[in-house]
Enzyme design. Structure first.
Site, PDB file in Angstrom:
ATOM      1  N   GLU A   1       4.793 -59.726  92.673  1.00 62.47           N
ATOM      2  CA  GLU A   1       4.072 -60.883  92.163  1.00 62.47           C
ATOM      3  C   GLU A   1       3.020 -61.315  93.182  1.00 62.47           C
ATOM      4  OE1 GLU A   1       7.121 -63.441  89.364  1.00 62.47           O
ATOM      5  OE2 GLU A   1       7.054 -63.932  91.491  1.00 62.47           O
ATOM      6  N   CYS A   2       1.783 -61.432  92.762  1.00 58.12           N
ATOM      7  CA  CYS A   2       0.671 -61.944  93.578  1.00 58.12           C
ATOM      8  C   CYS A   2       0.612 -61.209  94.922  1.00 58.12           C
ATOM      9  CB  CYS A   2       0.805 -63.457  93.753  1.00 58.12           C
ATOM     10  SG  CYS A   2      -0.741 -64.258  94.239  1.00 58.12           S
ATOM     11  N   GLY A   3       1.027 -61.832  96.017  1.00 60.82           N
ATOM     12  CA  GLY A   3       0.989 -61.145  97.301  1.00 60.82           C
ATOM     13  C   GLY A   3       1.814 -59.877  97.300  1.00 60.82           C
TER      14      GLY A   3
ATOM     15  N   TYR B   1       2.278 -57.996  94.691  1.00 62.52           N
ATOM     16  CA  TYR B   1       1.446 -57.058  93.931  1.00 62.52           C
ATOM     17  C   TYR B   1       0.396 -56.427  94.837  1.00 62.52           C
ATOM     18  CZ  TYR B   1      -1.828 -55.774  90.072  1.00 62.52           C
ATOM     19  OH  TYR B   1      -2.668 -55.133  89.188  1.00 62.52           O
TER      20      TYR B   1
ATOM     21  N   THR C   1       1.981 -58.219  88.955  1.00 62.87           N
ATOM     22  CA  THR C   1       1.185 -59.263  88.299  1.00 62.87           C
ATOM     23  C   THR C   1       0.611 -60.192  89.360  1.00 62.87           C
ATOM     24  OG1 THR C   1       3.039 -60.831  88.095  1.00 62.87           O
ATOM     25  CG2 THR C   1       2.715 -59.253  86.287  1.00 62.87           C
TER      26      THR C   1
END
Length: 436
Positions: free
Chosen positions: A327-329, A331, A427
Site C-alpha cells: 500500500e502506497c509506500g 507499493y 495500490t
C-alpha cells in the site's frame, strides 16, 4: 455510562490533537478511563491517542464506513468513563459527494453519535471575529450541538478578555484559554505529525500538555458538557476478509501506515500476524501465506532499503510462491526504483514495474473507491474497496496490468490504478473498508 465529546475546530493546524492528548492524559491522571477515536482517514493520530490513554484508538469515517461498522468500532468505549473523538480539518469539511454514511466530515460523527462538539479556536490576528466564527459553526447544522470553546494561542490577557466577552455575548461557553506554549508543539513532517513511535520523549510532551491544559482549562466543566452516551449494539461487525491465515506484516519506521481497525479485524477473523522489519534487513516469515507492506516513509530510508539484500531477496523468494501486497509506500518499494527528494535513484525490489520520484513532489490526497479488475489478497475481482491516498510522489512509470478502476470521491477516474504482476499487487490507497 460513558461521556462522549468531539474535539473539532474551524480548520486544520489549530491544536485539536494537542488538546485531545492533553485532556485524555489529564483525565487519566485523575483516575478516569479514557477512550479516543479519530474521525476521518488520518492514520498517524491514533498512535498518539494510545500513548496518551493506554488504550488502542481507531479511525471512524463516514465516507468509507457504514453506520454498523462505526457502531461496532465505537463500541470499544462502553467500559470507558470518557470517550473523545478527535476531528480532522474543520468541523464541516468533507468531500462534495456523499459516501457510505456521510461526506467524511467530523460533523457526521458528532451527529451520528449524539456527542457535543468542543471547539478549539485560535484567535490569532483577530478578537471578536472569533465569536462570529464559533457562532457560525454552532448554527450551521441543526443536528450538531456545540458544547463550548477552548481558546488556543491567546496573545495576552487583554486579547483573551476581548474574545471571551464576544463569545459570552453570543451565548457560547468558554472553558479556558491557552497562551502560546512552544513546549507542547508536536513536530511535523510532510505527511503530518512525526509518528508517535519515532518520538522518544512523547510521554513527557503529553504530560506537559496535560499539566498546561489543566492549569488553563476547567476540566470539570468540559466533562460536564459531554453527553451521557448509551451505545447502541452494532448490527454487524467489520465484515473484513483477512488477506490470509498467516500474514507477514512489514512494520518499522518506513512501514507503519496501516489502519488499526484493519489489523484488529484480521485478528478477529482468525488471522495470525507476524511482523518483520525491512529496515533491519529482515525477510518475511517463511511460514506465512501472504506478505503485506503498508505505507510509511520509504523515501526517507530508500538507501537503507536498497542496500538490505536479505530483505529484498527474501521478499522476492516469498513472491515466487505466495501473494505480496503493498500500500502506497509499500507499493513503491515493490516497484523497480524510487528517486528520493535529493534526486538519487534507489533500486527497489522489482516485483512490480512501478517507478516513483520525490524529486519533483506532487501531492496526491483524497478518498478512493476502487473496483478490482484483478484479485488481490483478501479480495476478488469486482470487489469495491474504499480507501484514502496521501503521498507526494510522482509516477515515473506504472507499466504493469492495472489492479483496479479507481475513482476519487467525486466519481472522477484517476490514474493511480494500482498494479499486478504475478503474485505481487499494489495500490496507492490505504484500505479502510470494503463495500458490503
Amino acid at each position: 455510562m460513558p461521556a462522549g465529546l468531539v474535539i473539532s475546530a474551524p480548520a486544520s493546524g489549530v491544536g485539536k490533537t494537542t488538546l485531545t492528548l492533553a485532556l485524555a492524559r489529564a483525565w487519566r491522571n485523575r483516575g478516569l478511563n479514557v477512550q479516543c477515536f479519530k474521525s476521518g482517514p488520518d492514520y498517524i493520530d491514533p498512535a498518539f491517542h494510545a500513548a496518551a490513554t493506554g488504550r488502542a484508538s481507531v479511525n471512524v469515517d463516514s465516507w468509507a464506513m457504514d453506520r454498523g461498522t462505526i457502531a461496532h468500532l465505537v463500541g470499544r468505549g462502553t467500559d470507558a468513563d470518557v470517550v473523545l473523538a478527535e476531528g480532522s480539518m474543520g468541523l464541516f469539511d468533507g468531500v462534495a459527494a456523499r459516501g457510505v454514511s456521510g461526506t467524511g466530515a467530523t460533523a457526521d460523527i458528532a451527529e451520528m453519535l449524539g456527542w457535543p462538539v468542543l471547539l478549539v479556536i485560535d484567535p490569532s490576528g483577530q478578537a471578536q471575529t472569533a465569536a462570529a466564527i464559533a457562532a457560525g459553526l454552532r448554527d450551521y447544522r441543526a443536528g450538531v450541538q456545540l458544547a463550548g470553546v477552548v481558546l488556543n494561542r491567546v496573545a495576552s490577557p487583554r486579547h483573551e478578555d476581548l474574545v471571551r466577552r464576544a463569545l459570552n455575548d453570543a451565548g457560547i461557553a468558554v472553558f479556558g484559554a491557552l497562551p502560546r506554549h512552544a513546549e507542547i508543539s508536536l513536530p511535523k513532517r510532510h505527511l503530518g505529525l512525526v509518528q508517535a513511535e519515532e518520538q522518544a520523549e512523547i510521554g513527557k510532551l503529553i504530560d506537559e500538555a496535560a499539566r498546561f491544559v489543566a492549569e488553563h482549562v476547567d476540566l470539570d466543566a468540559v466533562l460536564r458538557s459531554a453527553a451521557s452516551w448509551s451505545p447502541q449494539p452494532a448490527v454487524n461487525g467489520m465484515n473484513v476478509t483477512p488477506p490470509g491465515q498467516r500474514i507477514a506484516l512489514a512494520r518499522d519506521a518506513a512501514f507503519s501506515f496501516i489502519y488499526p481497525h484493519m489489523l484488529e479485524a484480521w485478528r478477529a477473523a482468525g488471522a495470525e500476524i507476524s511482523t518483520f522489519s525491512p529496515l533491519a534487513d529482515e525477510a518475511p516469515d517463511a511460514n506465512a501465506d501472504v506478505c503485506w507492506l503498508p505505507g510509511g516513509y520509504p523515501e526517507l530510508h530508500a538507501g537503507t532499503i536498497a542496500a538490505n539484500a536479505r530483505f529484498r531477496s527474501g521478499l522476492r523468494a516469498f513472491a515466487d510462491t505466495r501473494p505480496v501486497h503493498g500500500e502506497c509506500g509499500g507499493y513503491m518499494v515493490l516497484g523497480t526504483a524510487l528517486t528520493d527528494a535529493d534526486g538519487i535513484r534507489h533500486e527497489m525490489t522489482g516485483l512490480l514495474g512501478l517507478e516513483t520520484s520525490f524529486a519533483k513532489r506532487r501531492m496526491h490526497l483524497g478518498y478512493r473507491l476502487a473496483a478490482l479488475a484483478a484479485p488481490m489478497p483478501g479480495h476478488q475481482v469486482g470487489a469495491r474497496l474504499r480507501g484514502h491516498e496521501f503521498h507526494y510522489s510522482t509516477i515515473v512509470a506504472q507499466p504493469d496490468t492495472p489492479l483496479a478502476v479507481v475513482h476519487d470521491a467525486t466519481g472522477a477516474v484517476i490514474a493511480e490504478t494500482g498494479s499486478r504482476r504475478g503474485q505481487a499487487t499494489g495500490t496507492f490507497f490505504h484500505l479502510i473498508a470494503e463495500d458490503r
